[in-house]
Design a protein around this motif. Structure first.
Motif, mmCIF file in Angstrom:
data_model
loop_
_atom_site.group_PDB
_atom_site.id
_atom_site.type_symbol
_atom_site.label_atom_id
_atom_site.label_comp_id
_atom_site.label_asym_id
_atom_site.label_seq_id
_atom_site.Cartn_x
_atom_site.Cartn_y
_atom_site.Cartn_z
ATOM 1 N N GLU A 191 -7.916 9.688 22.548
ATOM 2 C CA GLU A 191 -8.500 9.131 23.771
ATOM 3 C C GLU A 191 -9.951 8.714 23.541
ATOM 4 O O GLU A 191 -10.390 7.656 24.017
ATOM 5 N N VAL A 192 -10.695 9.545 22.818
ATOM 6 C CA VAL A 192 -12.086 9.196 22.498
ATOM 7 C C VAL A 192 -12.126 7.927 21.654
ATOM 8 O O VAL A 192 -12.961 7.040 21.873
ATOM 9 N N ILE A 193 -11.228 7.833 20.693
ATOM 10 C CA ILE A 193 -11.172 6.641 19.835
ATOM 11 C C ILE A 193 -10.861 5.404 20.667
ATOM 12 O O ILE A 193 -11.519 4.359 20.544
ATOM 13 N N GLN A 194 -9.848 5.500 21.517
ATOM 14 C CA GLN A 194 -9.434 4.344 22.318
ATOM 15 C C GLN A 194 -10.515 3.897 23.293
ATOM 16 O O GLN A 194 -10.638 2.713 23.601
ATOM 17 N N GLU A 195 -11.318 4.865 23.789
ATOM 18 C CA GLU A 195 -12.430 4.532 24.680
ATOM 19 C C GLU A 195 -13.686 4.160 23.894
ATOM 20 O O GLU A 195 -14.691 3.757 24.478
ATOM 21 N N TRP A 196 -13.624 4.293 22.590
ATOM 22 C CA TRP A 196 -14.739 4.084 21.670
ATOM 23 C C TRP A 196 -15.969 4.870 22.132
ATOM 24 O O TRP A 196 -17.070 4.374 22.282
ATOM 25 N N GLY A 197 -15.706 6.178 22.293
ATOM 26 C CA GLY A 197 -16.764 7.074 22.724
ATOM 27 C C GLY A 197 -17.563 7.605 21.552
ATOM 28 O O GLY A 197 -17.382 7.204 20.390
ATOM 29 N N THR A 198 -18.459 8.543 21.830
ATOM 30 C CA THR A 198 -19.257 9.209 20.800
ATOM 31 C C THR A 198 -18.332 9.984 19.868
ATOM 32 O O THR A 198 -17.397 10.645 20.321
ATOM 33 N N PRO A 199 -18.555 9.929 18.551
ATOM 34 C CA PRO A 199 -19.674 9.307 17.836
ATOM 35 C C PRO A 199 -19.384 7.898 17.311
ATOM 36 O O PRO A 199 -20.223 7.312 16.639
ATOM 37 N N PHE A 200 -18.194 7.364 17.617
ATOM 38 C CA PHE A 200 -17.788 6.086 17.023
ATOM 39 C C PHE A 200 -18.693 4.934 17.461
ATOM 40 O O PHE A 200 -18.949 4.009 16.696
ATOM 41 N N ARG A 201 -19.174 4.997 18.675
ATOM 42 C CA ARG A 201 -19.973 3.894 19.217
ATOM 43 C C ARG A 201 -21.448 3.985 18.857
ATOM 44 O O ARG A 201 -22.236 3.115 19.230
ATOM 45 N N ASP A 202 -21.841 5.050 18.148
ATOM 46 C CA ASP A 202 -23.259 5.385 18.009
ATOM 47 C C ASP A 202 -23.937 4.780 16.789
ATOM 48 O O ASP A 202 -25.111 5.068 16.521
ATOM 49 N N GLY A 203 -23.231 3.976 16.016
ATOM 50 C CA GLY A 203 -23.860 3.271 14.909
ATOM 51 C C GLY A 203 -24.090 4.091 13.655
ATOM 52 O O GLY A 203 -24.867 3.671 12.778
ATOM 53 N N TRP A 204 -23.410 5.214 13.516
ATOM 54 C CA TRP A 204 -23.637 6.057 12.341
ATOM 55 C C TRP A 204 -23.233 5.354 11.040
ATOM 56 O O TRP A 204 -23.697 5.731 9.964
ATOM 57 N N GLU A 205 -22.372 4.355 11.122
ATOM 58 C CA GLU A 205 -21.984 3.649 9.893
ATOM 59 C C GLU A 205 -23.160 2.921 9.261
ATOM 60 O O GLU A 205 -23.113 2.556 8.079
ATOM 61 N N HIS A 206 -24.241 2.734 10.015
ATOM 62 C CA HIS A 206 -25.440 2.087 9.486
ATOM 63 C C HIS A 206 -26.496 3.089 9.002
ATOM 64 O O HIS A 206 -27.539 2.680 8.499
ATOM 65 N N TRP A 207 -26.206 4.356 9.157
ATOM 66 C CA TRP A 207 -27.143 5.407 8.731
ATOM 67 C C TRP A 207 -27.218 5.465 7.207
ATOM 68 O O TRP A 207 -26.240 5.168 6.510
ATOM 69 N N ARG A 208 -28.384 5.877 6.693
ATOM 70 C CA ARG A 208 -28.558 6.083 5.254
ATOM 71 C C ARG A 208 -29.368 7.366 5.033
ATOM 72 O O ARG A 208 -30.273 7.685 5.819
#
Length: 231
Positions: A191-208
């Motif tokens: 459900e979190v994935i389908q709603e694109w909730g935290t942490p998916f929406r938070d931009g962590w893929e751009h973290w270094r």
């Protein structure tokens, strides 16, 4: 550090992220406490630790502890029928892949891991269904629940390791009630994935990671057992 339940870490602190064995009492720690022995231990660096999120970085080249069969065979090389009943031990090994960012919210029965390919090309999110993390002065402990979810950059997702989840139930590592609870947790994660909730929406893929961070060492007492996990 404060006692268990009061621990907070600063960015750059080095802690242990560990999992306890799912095996029977013969594979426990043998001290009569009812606690399972640690069979996975990964030194990590704290990225963020707040009341809402613990984020840690496992760097390439980290020395870890992982389970193998008693004869040294890799666990996933063993046929599924005997994968969870064959005798096991642990070995030290080096994490040769690219680094992994792990995110966990307090009380959630899962953590979310981010994987990259070489050159920081983002590969996917990975939802690891597990017991909510238990904190202690040196890190966090959990117990894996076999079932996982892979989430692609295009937001598509799929269940992983359903065969292992079923086999764990067949051999008695997980009772029916626990399995139902894990599946319910998985549906909540979806459900979190389908709603694109935290942490998916938070931009962590751009973290270094910070360039000055050192790879944390694996301590000799990596298997100490201050934190009690549910039996």
């Amino acid at each position: 550090m404060a006692g268990t339940g009061e621990v907070r870490w600063a960015p750059g602190d080095q802690i242990l992220w560990r999992y306890r064995d799912n095996g029977g009492s013969d594979r426990g720690n043998g001290d009569g406490s009812g606690r399972r022995a640690v069979h996975i231990c990964r030194p990590v660096t704290v990225v963020q630790d707040t009341g809402e999120l613990l984020a840690v970085w496992m760097a390439p080249g980290t020395e870890c502890v992982r389970p193998v069969l008693a004869d040294g065979t890799q666990v996933h090389a063993e046929p599924l029928a005997t994968r969870y009943t064959a005798p096991r031990t642990t070995v030290r090994s080096t994490w040769f892949g690219t680094g992994v960012l792990k995110l966990a919210r307090p009380g959630d029965p899962w953590s979310v891991w981010l994987f990259w390919d070489r050159g920081w090309a983002f590969r996917n999110w990975y939802v690891n269904l597990e017991e909510p993390l238990v904190r202690w002065s040196g890190g966090v402990d959990s117990q894996d629940h076999f079932l996982d979810i892979s989430v692609n950059p295009d937001r598509s997702w799929r269940w992983l390791d359903e065969d292992e989840f079923a086999q764990a139930q067949r051999v008695g590592l997980m009772d029916r009630a626990t399995a139902a609870r894990v599946r319910e947790a998985g549906r909540a994660a979806v459900e979190v994935i389908q709603e694109w909730g935290t942490p998916f929406r938070d931009g962590w893929e751009h973290w270094r990671p910070e360039p000055h961070w050192q790879v944390p060492p694996l301590p000799d007492d990596w298997d100490r057992t201050p934190a009690h996990m549910p039996s």
